[in-house]
Design an enzyme around this catalytic site. Structure first.
Site, short mmCIF file in Angstrom:
data_model
loop_
_atom_site.label_atom_id
_atom_site.label_comp_id
_atom_site.label_asym_id
_atom_site.label_seq_id
_atom_site.Cartn_x
_atom_site.Cartn_y
_atom_site.Cartn_z
N THR A 1 -9.56 11.06 -0.82
CA THR A 1 -9.76 10.06 -1.86
C THR A 1 -11.18 9.53 -1.87
O THR A 1 -11.78 9.31 -2.93
CB THR A 1 -8.75 8.91 -1.68
OG1 THR A 1 -7.43 9.43 -1.78
CG2 THR A 1 -8.94 7.83 -2.72
N LYS B 1 -3.48 2.08 11.57
CA LYS B 1 -4.55 1.80 10.61
C LYS B 1 -4.01 1.07 9.38
O LYS B 1 -4.65 0.16 8.85
CB LYS B 1 -5.24 3.10 10.22
CG LYS B 1 -5.96 3.78 11.38
CD LYS B 1 -6.79 4.96 10.93
CE LYS B 1 -5.97 6.17 10.56
NZ LYS B 1 -5.39 6.85 11.72
N LYS B 2 -2.83 1.48 8.92
CA LYS B 2 -2.25 0.82 7.75
C LYS B 2 -1.87 -0.63 8.06
O LYS B 2 -2.10 -1.54 7.26
CB LYS B 2 -1.03 1.60 7.26
CG LYS B 2 -1.38 2.88 6.51
CD LYS B 2 -2.13 2.57 5.23
CE LYS B 2 -2.50 3.81 4.45
NZ LYS B 2 -3.29 3.48 3.23
N SER C 1 -0.66 6.77 14.88
CA SER C 1 -2.01 6.91 14.33
C SER C 1 -2.05 6.46 12.87
O SER C 1 -2.91 5.67 12.46
CB SER C 1 -2.46 8.36 14.45
OG SER C 1 -3.75 8.55 13.88
N ASP D 1 0.84 -1.20 0.00
CA ASP D 1 0.00 0.00 0.00
C ASP D 1 0.88 1.24 0.00
O ASP D 1 2.11 1.17 0.14
CB ASP D 1 -0.93 0.01 1.22
CG ASP D 1 -2.11 0.96 1.08
OD1 ASP D 1 -2.25 1.58 0.00
OD2 ASP D 1 -2.88 1.07 2.04
N LYS D 2 0.23 2.38 -0.14
CA LYS D 2 0.88 3.69 -0.10
C LYS D 2 0.03 4.61 0.75
O LYS D 2 -1.20 4.50 0.77
CB LYS D 2 1.03 4.21 -1.53
CG LYS D 2 1.32 5.71 -1.66
CD LYS D 2 0.04 6.46 -2.04
CE LYS D 2 0.31 7.93 -2.26
NZ LYS D 2 -0.98 8.68 -2.42
N HIS D 3 0.68 5.53 1.46
CA HIS D 3 -0.04 6.53 2.26
C HIS D 3 0.54 7.90 1.97
O HIS D 3 1.76 8.07 1.88
CB HIS D 3 0.08 6.24 3.75
CG HIS D 3 -0.55 7.29 4.61
ND1 HIS D 3 -1.91 7.36 4.83
CD2 HIS D 3 -0.01 8.35 5.27
CE1 HIS D 3 -2.17 8.41 5.59
NE2 HIS D 3 -1.05 9.01 5.88
N SER D 4 -0.33 8.89 1.84
CA SER D 4 0.09 10.28 1.65
C SER D 4 -0.35 11.11 2.84
O SER D 4 -1.44 10.89 3.39
CB SER D 4 -0.52 10.85 0.36
OG SER D 4 -0.29 12.25 0.28
N ARG E 1 -6.90 13.95 21.15
CA ARG E 1 -5.77 14.79 20.73
C ARG E 1 -6.27 16.04 20.02
O ARG E 1 -5.70 17.13 20.16
CB ARG E 1 -4.85 14.00 19.78
CG ARG E 1 -3.99 12.97 20.46
CD ARG E 1 -3.33 12.06 19.44
NE ARG E 1 -2.54 12.82 18.49
CZ ARG E 1 -2.36 12.46 17.22
NH1 ARG E 1 -2.92 11.36 16.74
NH2 ARG E 1 -1.61 13.20 16.43
#
Length: 437
Positions: A120, A187-188, A183, A80-83, A168
């Site tokens: 997204t 999730k990832k 955080s 996967d990828k996260h931005s 937070r």
């Protein structure tokens, strides 16, 4: 150990053990740790930080507070990828099908818009029928049969993080690198990943405008993810202008389709997408080096294989089967479309990227409050990249608006967000830094 003892030890700058952190997170999940205690813990971490091993333990404990997907038997590496978010950042929409066409399985769990950045999920909801919250069985089936699925996060994933984040948000502890790291990654990692690539953005359209802060976060994410057993690399990328030539929801889906059709060749967006595809293939072990991986990604894009995967994903999740063939039949169009013209001749030297994101929200394409409805039709497209030479009256972009007054305001606003200079600006690299384990 009592929760208050864990808080006291972190308040005093002591290192917490894996077991101690796991017990505290279990208490967050079952409610035995109070809201005040979570807030005190977050503030203690904000002031004293966490060592790498502590952050790994916090990440894993929050991951394990809910469901963790098991992809055994799927027959592909899980990646996967996260931005960290930007304006006109629709990379995930094209990257997931490119990676899938290259042989990866991409269970991409994405979010909605946050602040001035687009989400997204909001973009995908521009597609009629697309289901962003499928059943677990359908999600797994689509990833297995198509190679990728882009969906929203369910309450079953990392529920401890959901509670911590809400606290937070109202206790001025959002900007803690260990807490941000845990955080994002909890999730990832709950998605059952084997490898991950991170896009950490920096610039006037990013949440981090300072390069050193962006690098600190990127290094923390990479070190902790690798420490948690997920092979991870990060690219720090420029966000001093919109990434795509569109910013909005339906307009970014249209941009995605044009990209997959090969109509965005040679653009900054193409370079970024292919760079991340190469990183994903190398991190997952499908290719030995970035050059070969990038060439493979370019081939599946040029051949139409990635477009085919995207179309199959959309249809499998409830969208139209022929979206790529006739997007205009399905993507709602704004009633008013107006050009934005250069006020003088010269070069596009700079823009207020955050301002462009906020202007999309003002048009109705984002949220000022969590319960706001989004107008998926509105936004900007045909945005010219910085450095472009323009004459007075050249179209530098277009406004898509719901009404004539909205369009008039947005035309004036967008024009004011660009600076035109007599000299061409220095070229900023697309990718500023690469960080790996």
């Amino acid at each position: 150990m009592l929760p208050q003892e864990t808080i006291r030890r972190k308040r005093n700058g002591e290192a917490l053990s894996r077991e101690e952190i796991a017990r505290f997170v279990a208490g967050i999940t079952d409610g035995s740790v109070s809201e005040g205690q979570v807030a005190a813990f977050a503030m203690a971490v904000w002031f004293n930080g966490m060592a790498r091993d502590e952050t790994v333990a916090l990440t894993l404990a929050m991951r394990d507070s809910g469901d963790v997907l098991d992809w055994s038997g799927i027959g592909r590496p899980i990646a996967d990828k996260h931005s960290t978010g930007g304006v006109g950042d629709n990379v995930s929409l094209m990257l997931a099908p490119i990676a899938a066409a290259c042989g990866l399985a991409v269970p991409m769990i994405s979010g909605r818009g946050l602040g001035h950045t687009g989400g997204t999920l909001d973009k995908l909801e521009s597609i009629p029928g697309y289901g962003i919250m499928p059943s677990a069985d359908l999600f797994r089936r689509v990833v297995r049969d198509v190679g990728c699925a882009i969906i929203g996060q369910t309450a079953a994933f990392a529920p401890a993080d959901k509670r911590v984040y809400a606290i937070r948000d109202v206790t001025a502890t959002v900007d803690s690198v260990p807490l941000i790291t845990a955080s994002i990654l909890s999730k990832k990692l709950a998605a059952g990943l084997q490898s991950l690539v991170l896009d950490v953005k920096v610039g006037n359209g990013a949440f981090m405008a300072d390069a050193s802060e962006a690098e600190t976060l990127a290094r923390s994410l990479v070190e902790v993810a690798n420490g948690a057993g997920v092979r991870t690399a990060a690219l720090i990328t420029d966000m001093n202008q919109p990434l795509a030539d569109a910013a909005g929801n339906a307009v970014e889906i249209a941009n995605c389709i044009a990209f997959l059709r090969g109509e965005k060749a040679g653009t900054r967006l193409e370079r970024i997408v292919l760079a991340f595809a190469a990183e994903m293939l190398v991190s997952a072990g499908l290719e030995a080096d970035l050059a070969a991986a990038g060439a493979k990604a370019a081939r599946v894009l040029a051949s139409g294989a990635a477009a085919d995967v995207f179309g199959r994903m959309v249809h499998a999740l409830g969208g139209p089967a022929d979206l790529l063939e006739k997007p205009e039949a399905y993507l709602a169009a704004a009633p008013v479309v107006r050009p934005v013209l250069a006020a003088e001749s010269g070069h596009l030297a700079a823009c207020d990227t955050r301002g462009i994101g906020l202007a999309v929200i003002e048009l109705g394409g984002g949220r000022s409050r969590p319960d706001d409805a989004i107008d998926h039709r509105v936004g900007f497209d045909r945005l010219l990249p910085l450095g472009t030479k323009v004459d007075k009256g050249t179209e530098i972009g277009r406004v898509h608006a719901a009404t004539e007054p909205d369009a008039a305001r947005a035309v004036e606003r967008l024009g004011a967000l660009y600076r035109i200079a007599s000299e061409a600006p220095a070229v900023t690299p697309d990718i500023l830094t690469r960080i790996s384990a």
